[in-house]
Design a protein around this motif. Structure first.
Motif: not given
Length: 402
Positions: A160-185
């Motif tokens: 911001i001090s250097a004069g910017h109001k927006a910055l080019p960043i890397v878009a966040r990746p889409s992430v899914a999480v999966l947990d598995c096992g017969d013992e899980l509730v």
């Protein structure tokens, strides 16, 4: 049988598969999750833009005594040019007027009406004393932030001090999480004696949240059933990264590898020379958009899942976000107690540190969540290391560093 890959070899292979960064613009007026710069950032202005005073006092010109002809305040500079023998009252951060040679701080000044002199026993300051020179922080055209730099309160303030109001960043990746096992509730459901609450999926989503916000989907808990796994995997078809927990070991009911193969995924490697965390798996699957989906299979034991997520899932997400240095960094501390010898695999012990030394957090069993919750670091013990005496140096990864 070929040797299992080391931690560094496995991390290198995984990060080489990280999704190619996609650039987006981020406005700086509102805080967000962690991000990384997609390009070098060049200053659009110089800071300071003019010579500023570093102290409260008087901007003086020539030898004294001096006649006061005005004032320069932060945001309201003196408009004239000082002649020799003149001064202006000046505050910290105010523009130094043309013609001023230095700043006489107010503690060393003696004022009588509009006449300024040095206090008894004090000498006039040398030329340039207490100036913040124009451009001393950065100049217009300088690279102030490099590609891959993380967004932090300080780097955002710099941009911001250097004069910017927006910055080019890397878009966040889409992430899914999966947990598995017969013992899980499911979370909050009653668990019979042969069952346990499914904590891993939520734990992993909390670990990733500082970087991506909420994960796109928590899939599970899913039973060790081919049809149930296939259905869960279909729900993750469009995500960039799928992190699984459980089901990738050597048991006859560990079906994730087969399910991934049926889904069109190709195993890159399986098993790493780690303790805990040996049954780690990395796979890829082509998608219709031409981009590879990365699948990271973590062990089902909660401590093993946490440790491998710290060493692999977090670096993968940081790499996908464009981080220049996605891997965690170790620090050296003193062992606060004796540590046992290691065997063929590299070991990561859960520890508690006091800033200079580290002790074991408690039980090192890979299911012991009490010790994990108490830990604030991982103690890094290389393969085939002899026992370590208290007071000897040891590598440590601080968990707060992610």
């Amino acid at each position: 049988m070929s040797a299992l890959p080391s931690l560094e070899e496995a991390q290198e292979r995984l990060l080489a598969l990280a999704p190619q960064p996609q650039v987006t613009m981020l406005g700086l007026s509102q805080a967000t999750t962690k991000g990384y710069l997609a390009q070098d950032i060049v200053a659009l202005r110089s800071q300071p833009a003019a010579n500023l005073s570093a102290m409260d006092g008087y901007a003086i010109s020539g030898p004294g005594p001096w006649r006061k002809v005005g004032e320069s305040r932060a945001g309201a500079p003196f408009s004239g040019t000082l002649a020799s023998g003149e001064c202006v009252r000046i505050s910290t951060g105010a523009v130094v007027p043309e013609g001023a040679c230095s700043i006489l701080i107010q503690e060393n000044a003696m004022v009588d009406g509009d006449t300024l002199a040095t206090a008894p026993g004090e000498q006039p300051p040398p030329a340039g004393r207490h100036f913040r020179r124009a451009g001393f922080d950065f100049r217009k055209g300088d690279i102030v932030l490099h590609k891959g730099t993380p967004l932090t309160p300080a780097t955002v303030a710099l941009a911001i001090s250097a004069g910017h109001k927006a910055l080019p960043i890397v878009a966040r990746p889409s992430v899914a999480v999966l947990d598995c096992g017969d013992e899980l509730v499911p979370v909050g459901d009653p668990a019979a004696v042969h069952q346990i609450p499914a904590s891993n999926g939520v734990m992993l989503s909390w670990m990733l949240a500082p970087y991506i916000g909420e994960v796109d989907a928590i899939l599970g808990p899913v039973a060790d059933d081919p049809a149930a796994l296939a259905m869960a995997l279909r729900r993750a078809e469009n995500c960039d990264i799928l992190v699984t927990s459980g089901g990738a070991s050597v048991g006859e009911h560990d079906l994730v590898r087969q399910a991934l193969g049926d889904w069109g995924a190709t195993i890159d490697f399986w098993k790493v020379a780690l303790k805990p965390g040996k049954p780690l798996m990395v796979a890829t699957r082509p998608r219709e958009n031409g981009r590879l989906q990365i699948i990271l299979g973590l062990p089902g034991n909660p401590v093993s899942s946490f440790v491998t997520a710290f060493l692999f899932a977090l670096p993968l997400v940081r790499a996908a976000l464009g981080a220049a240095d996605p891997l965690p960094r170790a620090v050296t501390m003193k062992a606060g107690e004796a540590l046992p010898a290691t065997q063929k695999r590299r070991e990561f012990l859960r520890g508690v540190c006091d800033g200079t030394s580290v002790r074991l957090a408690g039980s090192q069993d890979s299911s012991a969540l009490g010790a994990l919750a108490a830990a604030d670091c991982l103690i890094d013990r290389l393969p085939d290391s002899p026992a370590l005496a208290a007071g000897e140096p040891v590598r440590v990864f601080l968990l707060r560093e992610g």
